[in-house]
Design an enzyme around this catalytic site. Structure first.
Site, PDB file in Angstrom:
ATOM      1  N   LYS A 176      13.588  45.369  24.585  1.00 29.84           N
ATOM      2  CA  LYS A 176      14.872  44.756  24.199  1.00 29.84           C
ATOM      3  C   LYS A 176      14.715  43.923  22.927  1.00 29.84           C
ATOM      4  O   LYS A 176      15.511  44.026  22.000  1.00 29.84           O
ATOM      5  CB  LYS A 176      15.381  43.898  25.371  1.00 29.84           C
ATOM      6  CG  LYS A 176      16.692  43.178  25.192  1.00 29.84           C
ATOM      7  CD  LYS A 176      16.634  41.843  24.514  1.00 29.84           C
ATOM      8  CE  LYS A 176      15.573  40.896  24.978  1.00 29.84           C
ATOM      9  NZ  LYS A 176      15.796  40.248  26.258  1.00 29.84           N
ATOM     10  N   TYR A 235      23.047  37.621  30.700  1.00 28.46           N
ATOM     11  CA  TYR A 235      22.007  37.834  29.680  1.00 28.46           C
ATOM     12  C   TYR A 235      22.093  39.246  29.095  1.00 28.46           C
ATOM     13  O   TYR A 235      22.177  39.427  27.882  1.00 28.46           O
ATOM     14  CB  TYR A 235      20.616  37.743  30.318  1.00 28.46           C
ATOM     15  CG  TYR A 235      20.117  36.377  30.653  1.00 28.46           C
ATOM     16  CD1 TYR A 235      19.192  35.758  29.835  1.00 28.46           C
ATOM     17  CD2 TYR A 235      20.510  35.726  31.815  1.00 28.46           C
ATOM     18  CE1 TYR A 235      18.673  34.514  30.155  1.00 28.46           C
ATOM     19  CE2 TYR A 235      20.003  34.481  32.148  1.00 28.46           C
ATOM     20  CZ  TYR A 235      19.077  33.887  31.313  1.00 28.46           C
ATOM     21  OH  TYR A 235      18.579  32.658  31.632  1.00 28.46           O
ATOM     22  N   GLU A 256      15.081  20.640  11.926  1.00 27.59           N
ATOM     23  CA  GLU A 256      15.073  19.202  11.619  1.00 27.59           C
ATOM     24  C   GLU A 256      16.282  18.499  12.240  1.00 27.59           C
ATOM     25  O   GLU A 256      16.259  17.295  12.477  1.00 27.59           O
ATOM     26  CB  GLU A 256      15.004  18.948  10.114  1.00 27.59           C
ATOM     27  CG  GLU A 256      16.247  19.344   9.350  1.00 27.59           C
ATOM     28  CD  GLU A 256      16.117  19.064   7.842  1.00 27.59           C
ATOM     29  OE1 GLU A 256      15.700  17.957   7.467  1.00 27.59           O
ATOM     30  OE2 GLU A 256      16.449  19.971   7.037  1.00 27.59           O
TER      31      GLU A 256
HETATM   32  P1  NDP Z   1      23.158  37.758  34.976  1.00 26.05           P
HETATM   33  O1  NDP Z   1      22.920  37.121  36.284  1.00 26.05           O
HETATM   34  O2  NDP Z   1      22.729  37.071  33.743  1.00 26.05           O
HETATM   35  O3  NDP Z   1      24.703  38.065  34.816  1.00 26.05           O
HETATM   36  C1  NDP Z   1      25.353  38.879  35.739  1.00 26.05           C
HETATM   37  C2  NDP Z   1      26.789  39.043  35.294  1.00 26.05           C
HETATM   38  O4  NDP Z   1      27.398  40.027  36.107  1.00 26.05           O
HETATM   39  C3  NDP Z   1      27.599  37.786  35.407  1.00 26.05           C
HETATM   40  O5  NDP Z   1      28.458  37.721  34.316  1.00 26.05           O
HETATM   41  C4  NDP Z   1      28.349  37.965  36.703  1.00 26.05           C
HETATM   42  O6  NDP Z   1      29.645  37.415  36.667  1.00 26.05           O
HETATM   43  C5  NDP Z   1      28.483  39.459  36.815  1.00 26.05           C
HETATM   44  N1  NDP Z   1      28.349  39.961  38.187  1.00 26.05           N
HETATM   45  C6  NDP Z   1      27.467  39.563  39.109  1.00 26.05           C
HETATM   46  N2  NDP Z   1      27.637  40.253  40.244  1.00 26.05           N
HETATM   47  C7  NDP Z   1      28.643  41.117  40.021  1.00 26.05           C
HETATM   48  C8  NDP Z   1      29.299  42.085  40.808  1.00 26.05           C
HETATM   49  N3  NDP Z   1      28.955  42.291  42.072  1.00 26.05           N
HETATM   50  N4  NDP Z   1      30.304  42.800  40.236  1.00 26.05           N
HETATM   51  C9  NDP Z   1      30.689  42.574  38.969  1.00 26.05           C
HETATM   52  N5  NDP Z   1      30.110  41.656  38.197  1.00 26.05           N
HETATM   53  C10 NDP Z   1      29.092  40.940  38.710  1.00 26.05           C
HETATM   54  O7  NDP Z   1      22.517  39.219  35.122  1.00 26.05           O
HETATM   55  P2  NDP Z   1      21.992  40.290  34.081  1.00 26.05           P
HETATM   56  O8  NDP Z   1      22.172  41.588  34.751  1.00 26.05           O
HETATM   57  O9  NDP Z   1      22.564  40.074  32.730  1.00 26.05           O
HETATM   58  O10 NDP Z   1      20.443  39.937  34.021  1.00 26.05           O
HETATM   59  C11 NDP Z   1      19.676  39.892  35.223  1.00 26.05           C
HETATM   60  C12 NDP Z   1      18.630  38.831  35.153  1.00 26.05           C
HETATM   61  O11 NDP Z   1      17.584  39.269  34.305  1.00 26.05           O
HETATM   62  C13 NDP Z   1      19.112  37.517  34.541  1.00 26.05           C
HETATM   63  O12 NDP Z   1      19.654  36.667  35.502  1.00 26.05           O
HETATM   64  C14 NDP Z   1      17.855  36.959  33.938  1.00 26.05           C
HETATM   65  O13 NDP Z   1      17.217  36.179  34.915  1.00 26.05           O
HETATM   66  C15 NDP Z   1      17.037  38.178  33.605  1.00 26.05           C
HETATM   67  N6  NDP Z   1      17.093  38.456  32.150  1.00 26.05           N
HETATM   68  C16 NDP Z   1      16.587  37.534  31.294  1.00 26.05           C
HETATM   69  C17 NDP Z   1      16.635  37.743  29.932  1.00 26.05           C
HETATM   70  C18 NDP Z   1      16.080  36.702  29.007  1.00 26.05           C
HETATM   71  O14 NDP Z   1      15.304  35.858  29.461  1.00 26.05           O
HETATM   72  N7  NDP Z   1      16.456  36.708  27.728  1.00 26.05           N
HETATM   73  C19 NDP Z   1      17.200  38.942  29.365  1.00 26.05           C
HETATM   74  C20 NDP Z   1      17.730  39.845  30.352  1.00 26.05           C
HETATM   75  C21 NDP Z   1      17.673  39.591  31.686  1.00 26.05           C
HETATM   76  P3  NDP Z   1      29.991  35.844  36.799  1.00 26.05           P
HETATM   77  O15 NDP Z   1      28.700  35.081  36.799  1.00 26.05           O
HETATM   78  O16 NDP Z   1      30.820  35.522  35.604  1.00 26.05           O
HETATM   79  O17 NDP Z   1      30.720  35.745  38.074  1.00 26.05           O
END
Ligand code: NDP
Length: 450
Positions: free
Chosen positions: A52, A179, A444
């Protein structure tokens, strides 16, 4: 008694946590085996953080080449070839996979490239039918993308497939606001896709400081990324032309070339035989562990995303290290400190944070001071790019201690790594003030807050 087992440690899953634990346990003198059914390296190396970040670098050239003109450069025709980047990234992933494998073999860790299931007390059966025994078992099987249930979800991809696309989609719908959604939105947008993000709630990046989330939203919209909030799937259908016709709640039906789900990740616990030995799992499907990564079964431990504590690679690595030192090392057992973990979102521009958000601090502490720098980085000024950075420092007014730093802007994650040391060490705003600035830099601003 220990000698009656084939191994001192059997690790299931060769990702970040599993590899670190296996290597360190072996260095402590343990006889170690690890089973991996896919590729050594796990999510981070094979289909997560590492590839990524390479795509993020590749994507950023779109703006850098544009901005170069303002710095006097004449650039010829700009053309992006996805296949070149995709294949270079995959070649490097394969190189890293090899290095991870080498690390294990250098430490005399036996690798079984197959699925492993716990089939009895201290007993593991491999997909080949081979049965082995181990004094200690470590589960480090990670997590996988969550796929919400809706008609047509089989037409959607997840981040796993995004790295292997045959071509960059003309129109992509990314579902989720976390994320992965924001990172890939930035990537595809820079590569020329028309990107739409749809999230079930009315926010992005829940958990990050509100001002930074607002800033990313505003910058992303200016860049052309479209957002649909409070939107859930009703259905996805494949059209005769091969496009995807999508119906979201409250939205007109629309067509996209790719629909990508980024709706969180779920722990990989299926088919491990946890029920055979009675390992307790929680509501989110995670393996329940104590501070020392011990499950309720005394010889079984778990680290990393499968425990759903903090789903970040460096945390899994620390948990693997602490487990191996505690169980096989000469010292006292110790637990990983999960507080004050810095994190970053590699969006365009990136976000980085450590400690409490302004909201959390106001809810937790009596009185809070908030310092803010809202500025246009010098490079953006020359480039005529109207994109502003925002840095925030949250201070406990009672003792001047910095309890949180939040940044959005170029290189924010690189700057944050050093700043996080100061926050973790409990330094005060006065300590930052006493530090001379390095001029001219963006960083800074951290020692110039007024
Ligand atoms: P996130 O937990 O970051 O985000 C999940 C998103 O999906 C939220 O916007 C949430 O909505 C939504 N969501 C959750 N459950 C559902 C559902 N059942 N149906 C529809 N929408 C849903 O998950 P990601 O998939 O983006 O990433 C997974 C994990 O991987 C992250 O939590 C992180 O820990 C890790 N990661 C870390 C990165 C980094 O360090 N740069 C990069 C990529 C991944 P809402 O919260 O608005 O309700």
């Amino acid at each position: 008694m220990a000698d009656t087992y084939d191994y001192d440690l059997f690790t299931i899953g060769a990702g970040s946590g599993g590899v670190r634990a296996s290597r360190v346990a072996a260095a402590h003198g343990a006889r170690v085996a690890v089973a991996e059914e896919y590729r050594v390296g796990g999510t981070c190396v094979i289909r997560g953080c590492v590839p990524k970040k390479m795509l993020v670098y590749g994507a950023h050239f779109a703006e850098d080449l544009e901005d170069a003109k303002s710095f006097g450069w004449t650039i010829g025709e700009k053309r992006f070839d996805w296949a070149t980047l995709r294949d270079h990234v995959q070649n490097d992933v394969t190189r890293l996979e090899g290095l991870y494998g080498q690390t294990l073999s250098n430490h005399d860790v036996t690798v079984f490239p197959e699925r492993a299931t716990i089939t009895g007390d201290h007993q593991i059966t491999l997909a080949s039918g081979k049965v082995v025994t181990a004094k200690t078992i470590l589960i480090a099987t990670g997590a996988r993308p969550h796929v919400p249930d809706f008609p047509g979800n089989e037409h959607a991809i997840t981040s796993n497939e995004a790295f292997h696309l045959a071509e960059i989609p003309r129109r992509i719908l990314i579902v989720g606001g976390g994320y992965i959604a924001n990172e890939f939105a930035g990537i595809f947008n820079e590569f020329g896709s028309k990107v739409t993000i749809a999230n079930r709630s009315d926010t992005i990046l829940r958990g990050y400081d509100e001002s930074l989330r607002d800033r990313l939203l505003q910058i992303s919209m200016v860049k052309g990324i479209e957002f649909c909030f409070n939107a859930e799937f009703e259905r996805v259908e494949k059209t005769a032309e091969g496009c995807l016709r999508v119906k979201l709640t409250g939205q007109e039906e629309r067509e996209f070339d790719v629909v990508m789900l980024a709706t969180g990740r779920v722990p990989n616990i299926e088919g491990l035989g946890l029920e055979t030995v009675g390992v307790e799992c929680g509501k989110r499907g995670q393996i329940v562990v104590d501070a020392y990564s011990r499950t309720n079964v005394d010889y079984i431990y778990a680290v990393g995303d499968v425990t759903d504590r903090v789903q970040l690679t460096p945390v899994a690595i620390r948990e693997g290290q602490a487990f191996a030192d505690s169980v096989f090392g000469p010292g006292e057992p110790y637990a990983v400190d999960h507080s004050c973990v810095p994190s970053a979102v590699f969006s365009h521009p990136p976000i980085a944070a450590v400690g409490m958000t302004e909201g959390q601090a106001r809810n937790t502490l009596g009185s809070v001071k908030v310092y803010q720098a809202d500025f246009r980085p010098m490079k953006n000024v020359v480039a005529g790019r109207n994109e502003r950075s925002l840095y925030k420092m949250i201070v406990d007014a009672a003792n001047d201690r910095i309890v949180g730093i939040h940044m959005i802007g170029p290189e924010a994650p690189e700057i944050m790594q050093a700043a996080a040391v100061a926050v973790k060490a409990g330094l005060t705003k006065a300590d930052f003030d006493a530090t001379v600035a390095i001029h001219p830099t963006m960083a800074e601003e951290l020692v110039l807050f007024k």
